[in-house]
Design a protein around this motif. Structure first.
Motif, PDB file in Angstrom:
ATOM      1  N   UNK A  59       0.838  -1.207   0.000  1.00 11.24           N
ATOM      2  CA  UNK A  59       0.000   0.000   0.000  1.00 11.24           C
ATOM      3  C   UNK A  59       0.868   1.249   0.000  1.00 11.24           C
ATOM      4  N   UNK A  60       1.935   1.228   0.776  1.00 10.60           N
ATOM      5  CA  UNK A  60       2.859   2.367   0.809  1.00 10.60           C
ATOM      6  C   UNK A  60       3.536   2.568  -0.544  1.00 10.60           C
ATOM      7  N   UNK A  61       3.929   1.481  -1.183  1.00 13.37           N
ATOM      8  CA  UNK A  61       4.555   1.572  -2.514  1.00 13.37           C
ATOM      9  C   UNK A  61       3.563   2.157  -3.511  1.00 13.37           C
ATOM     10  N   UNK A  62       2.321   1.678  -3.475  1.00 12.01           N
ATOM     11  CA  UNK A  62       1.312   2.203  -4.401  1.00 12.01           C
ATOM     12  C   UNK A  62       1.104   3.702  -4.195  1.00 12.01           C
ATOM     13  N   UNK A  63       1.043   4.128  -2.931  1.00 11.46           N
ATOM     14  CA  UNK A  63       0.866   5.555  -2.650  1.00 11.46           C
ATOM     15  C   UNK A  63       2.077   6.350  -3.121  1.00 11.46           C
ATOM     16  N   UNK A  64       3.265   5.833  -2.851  1.00 11.48           N
ATOM     17  CA  UNK A  64       4.507   6.478  -3.302  1.00 11.48           C
ATOM     18  C   UNK A  64       4.501   6.648  -4.820  1.00 11.48           C
ATOM     19  N   UNK A  65       4.120   5.592  -5.531  1.00 13.61           N
ATOM     20  CA  UNK A  65       4.087   5.638  -6.997  1.00 13.61           C
ATOM     21  C   UNK A  65       3.015   6.607  -7.494  1.00 13.61           C
ATOM     22  N   UNK A  66       1.872   6.606  -6.842  1.00 17.42           N
ATOM     23  CA  UNK A  66       0.793   7.519  -7.215  1.00 17.42           C
ATOM     24  C   UNK A  66       1.237   8.970  -7.005  1.00 17.42           C
ATOM     25  N   UNK A  67       1.871   9.242  -5.883  1.00 19.41           N
ATOM     26  CA  UNK A  67       2.337  10.596  -5.573  1.00 19.41           C
ATOM     27  C   UNK A  67       3.346  11.102  -6.594  1.00 19.41           C
ATOM     28  N   UNK A  68       4.059  10.199  -7.218  1.00 18.36           N
ATOM     29  CA  UNK A  68       5.088  10.567  -8.199  1.00 18.36           C
ATOM     30  C   UNK A  68       4.626  10.369  -9.637  1.00 18.36           C
ATOM     31  N   UNK A  69       3.347  10.100  -9.812  1.00 21.52           N
ATOM     32  CA  UNK A  69       2.735   9.933 -11.136  1.00 21.52           C
ATOM     33  C   UNK A  69       3.368   8.801 -11.944  1.00 21.52           C
ATOM     34  N   UNK A  70       3.839   7.766 -11.261  1.00 17.69           N
ATOM     35  CA  UNK A  70       4.442   6.634 -11.971  1.00 17.69           C
ATOM     36  C   UNK A  70       3.400   5.709 -12.587  1.00 17.69           C
ATOM     37  N   UNK A  71       2.228   5.646 -12.010  1.00 12.49           N
ATOM     38  CA  UNK A  71       1.229   4.693 -12.496  1.00 12.49           C
ATOM     39  C   UNK A  71       0.598   5.184 -13.792  1.00 12.49           C
ATOM     40  N   UNK A  72       0.122   6.415 -13.797  1.00 12.20           N
ATOM     41  CA  UNK A  72      -0.502   6.950 -15.004  1.00 12.20           C
ATOM     42  C   UNK A  72       0.477   7.703 -15.888  1.00 12.20           C
ATOM     43  N   UNK A  73       1.540   8.238 -15.301  1.00 15.15           N
ATOM     44  CA  UNK A  73       2.485   9.049 -16.061  1.00 15.15           C
ATOM     45  C   UNK A  73       3.586   8.262 -16.734  1.00 15.15           C
ATOM     46  N   UNK A  74       3.664   6.990 -16.438  1.00 13.97           N
ATOM     47  CA  UNK A  74       4.647   6.114 -17.070  1.00 13.97           C
ATOM     48  C   UNK A  74       3.893   5.039 -17.844  1.00 13.97           C
ATOM     49  N   UNK A  75       4.624   4.174 -18.478  1.00  9.54           N
ATOM     50  CA  UNK A  75       3.999   3.079 -19.236  1.00  9.54           C
ATOM     51  C   UNK A  75       4.557   1.749 -18.758  1.00  9.54           C
ATOM     52  N   UNK A  77      13.887  -3.356  -4.887  1.00 12.95           N
ATOM     53  CA  UNK A  77      13.638  -2.459  -6.012  1.00 12.95           C
ATOM     54  C   UNK A  77      12.806  -3.142  -7.094  1.00 12.95           C
ATOM     55  N   UNK A  78      13.108  -4.402  -7.376  1.00 14.54           N
ATOM     56  CA  UNK A  78      12.339  -5.147  -8.376  1.00 14.54           C
ATOM     57  C   UNK A  78      10.891  -5.306  -7.925  1.00 14.54           C
ATOM     58  N   UNK A  79      10.681  -5.553  -6.642  1.00 12.07           N
ATOM     59  CA  UNK A  79       9.316  -5.683  -6.113  1.00 12.07           C
ATOM     60  C   UNK A  79       8.549  -4.369  -6.259  1.00 12.07           C
ATOM     61  N   UNK A  80       9.239  -3.246  -6.050  1.00 13.22           N
ATOM     62  CA  UNK A  80       8.597  -1.938  -6.235  1.00 13.22           C
ATOM     63  C   UNK A  80       8.147  -1.771  -7.684  1.00 13.22           C
ATOM     64  N   UNK A  81       9.030  -2.051  -8.616  1.00 18.12           N
ATOM     65  CA  UNK A  81       8.689  -1.879 -10.032  1.00 18.12           C
ATOM     66  C   UNK A  81       7.562  -2.844 -10.431  1.00 18.12           C
ATOM     67  N   UNK A  82       7.605  -4.075  -9.954  1.00 19.32           N
ATOM     68  CA  UNK A  82       6.527  -5.020 -10.255  1.00 19.32           C
ATOM     69  C   UNK A  82       5.196  -4.543  -9.682  1.00 19.32           C
ATOM     70  N   UNK A  83       5.243  -3.909  -8.522  1.00 22.54           N
ATOM     71  CA  UNK A  83       4.025  -3.353  -7.927  1.00 22.54           C
ATOM     72  C   UNK A  83       3.455  -2.257  -8.819  1.00 22.54           C
TER      73      UNK A  83
END
Length: 98
Positions: free
Chosen positions: A5-21, A54-60
Protein backbone atom coordinates in the motif's frame (compact mmCIF):
# COMPACT_ATOMS: atom_id res chain seq x y z
CA UNK A 1 0.44 -5.91 3.26
CA UNK A 2 1.04 -2.35 4.35
CA UNK A 3 4.32 -2.11 2.43
CA UNK A 4 2.58 -2.65 -0.89
CA UNK A 5 0.00 0.00 0.00
CA UNK A 6 2.86 2.37 0.81
CA UNK A 7 4.56 1.57 -2.51
CA UNK A 8 1.31 2.20 -4.40
CA UNK A 9 0.87 5.55 -2.65
CA UNK A 10 4.51 6.48 -3.30
CA UNK A 11 4.09 5.64 -7.00
CA UNK A 12 0.79 7.52 -7.22
CA UNK A 13 2.34 10.60 -5.57
CA UNK A 14 5.09 10.57 -8.20
CA UNK A 15 2.74 9.93 -11.14
CA UNK A 16 4.44 6.63 -11.97
CA UNK A 17 1.23 4.69 -12.50
CA UNK A 18 -0.50 6.95 -15.00
CA UNK A 19 2.48 9.05 -16.06
CA UNK A 20 4.65 6.11 -17.07
CA UNK A 21 4.00 3.08 -19.24
CA UNK A 22 4.37 -0.63 -18.64
CA UNK A 23 7.08 -0.66 -21.33
CA UNK A 24 9.06 2.05 -19.51
CA UNK A 25 8.62 0.21 -16.22
CA UNK A 26 9.74 -3.03 -17.87
CA UNK A 27 13.01 -1.33 -18.84
CA UNK A 28 13.38 -0.22 -15.21
CA UNK A 29 12.66 -3.77 -14.03
CA UNK A 30 15.38 -5.17 -16.30
CA UNK A 31 17.79 -2.59 -14.89
CA UNK A 32 16.97 -3.75 -11.37
CA UNK A 33 17.32 -7.42 -12.37
CA UNK A 34 20.72 -6.61 -13.86
CA UNK A 35 21.74 -5.03 -10.55
CA UNK A 36 20.50 -8.16 -8.77
CA UNK A 37 22.56 -10.38 -11.07
CA UNK A 38 25.63 -8.26 -10.39
CA UNK A 39 25.04 -8.37 -6.63
CA UNK A 40 24.63 -12.14 -6.71
CA UNK A 41 27.79 -12.59 -8.78
CA UNK A 42 29.70 -10.49 -6.22
CA UNK A 43 27.94 -12.16 -3.27
CA UNK A 44 27.00 -8.67 -2.04
CA UNK A 45 24.21 -9.44 0.43
CA UNK A 46 23.18 -5.80 1.04
CA UNK A 47 22.88 -5.16 -2.70
CA UNK A 48 20.93 -8.39 -3.13
CA UNK A 49 18.39 -7.16 -0.57
CA UNK A 50 18.19 -3.73 -2.23
CA UNK A 51 17.82 -5.16 -5.73
CA UNK A 52 15.09 -7.62 -4.76
CA UNK A 53 13.23 -4.79 -3.04
CA UNK A 54 13.64 -2.46 -6.01
CA UNK A 55 12.34 -5.15 -8.38
CA UNK A 56 9.32 -5.68 -6.11
CA UNK A 57 8.60 -1.94 -6.23
CA UNK A 58 8.69 -1.88 -10.03
CA UNK A 59 6.53 -5.02 -10.26
CA UNK A 60 4.03 -3.35 -7.93
CA UNK A 61 3.88 -0.34 -10.26
CA UNK A 62 3.42 -2.54 -13.34
CA UNK A 63 0.62 -4.47 -11.65
CA UNK A 64 -1.13 -1.18 -10.80
CA UNK A 65 -0.78 0.01 -14.39
CA UNK A 66 -2.80 -3.04 -15.43
CA UNK A 67 -5.36 -2.54 -12.68
CA UNK A 68 -3.98 -5.44 -10.67
CA UNK A 69 -2.67 -5.83 -7.17
CA UNK A 70 0.76 -7.41 -6.74
CA UNK A 71 -0.66 -9.50 -3.90
CA UNK A 72 -3.21 -11.03 -6.28
CA UNK A 73 -0.54 -11.78 -8.88
CA UNK A 74 1.64 -13.52 -6.29
CA UNK A 75 -1.35 -15.47 -5.01
CA UNK A 76 -2.15 -16.66 -8.53
CA UNK A 77 1.46 -17.70 -9.07
CA UNK A 78 1.50 -19.62 -5.82
CA UNK A 79 -1.73 -21.41 -6.71
CA UNK A 80 -0.12 -22.47 -9.99
CA UNK A 81 3.02 -23.87 -8.33
CA UNK A 82 1.89 -25.12 -4.92
CA UNK A 83 1.32 -28.72 -6.01
CA UNK A 84 3.98 -28.78 -8.71
CA UNK A 85 6.29 -31.76 -8.66
CA UNK A 86 9.69 -32.06 -10.20
CA UNK A 87 13.36 -32.50 -9.43
CA UNK A 88 16.50 -30.47 -8.95
CA UNK A 89 19.01 -30.59 -11.80
CA UNK A 90 22.25 -28.65 -11.28
CA UNK A 91 20.54 -26.41 -8.73
CA UNK A 92 17.51 -25.68 -10.94
CA UNK A 93 14.02 -27.02 -10.23
CA UNK A 94 12.66 -28.78 -13.32
CA UNK A 95 8.91 -29.36 -13.15
CA UNK A 96 7.41 -32.66 -14.19
CA UNK A 97 5.62 -32.71 -17.50
CA UNK A 98 1.85 -32.99 -17.21
Amino acid sequence: MEHFNNIRQWAQDRNLIEGSTPKAQMVKLMEEIGELASAISKDNFEEIIDSIGDAAVVLTVIAEQYGLKIEYCVSCAYEAIKDRKGKMVDGVFIKEST
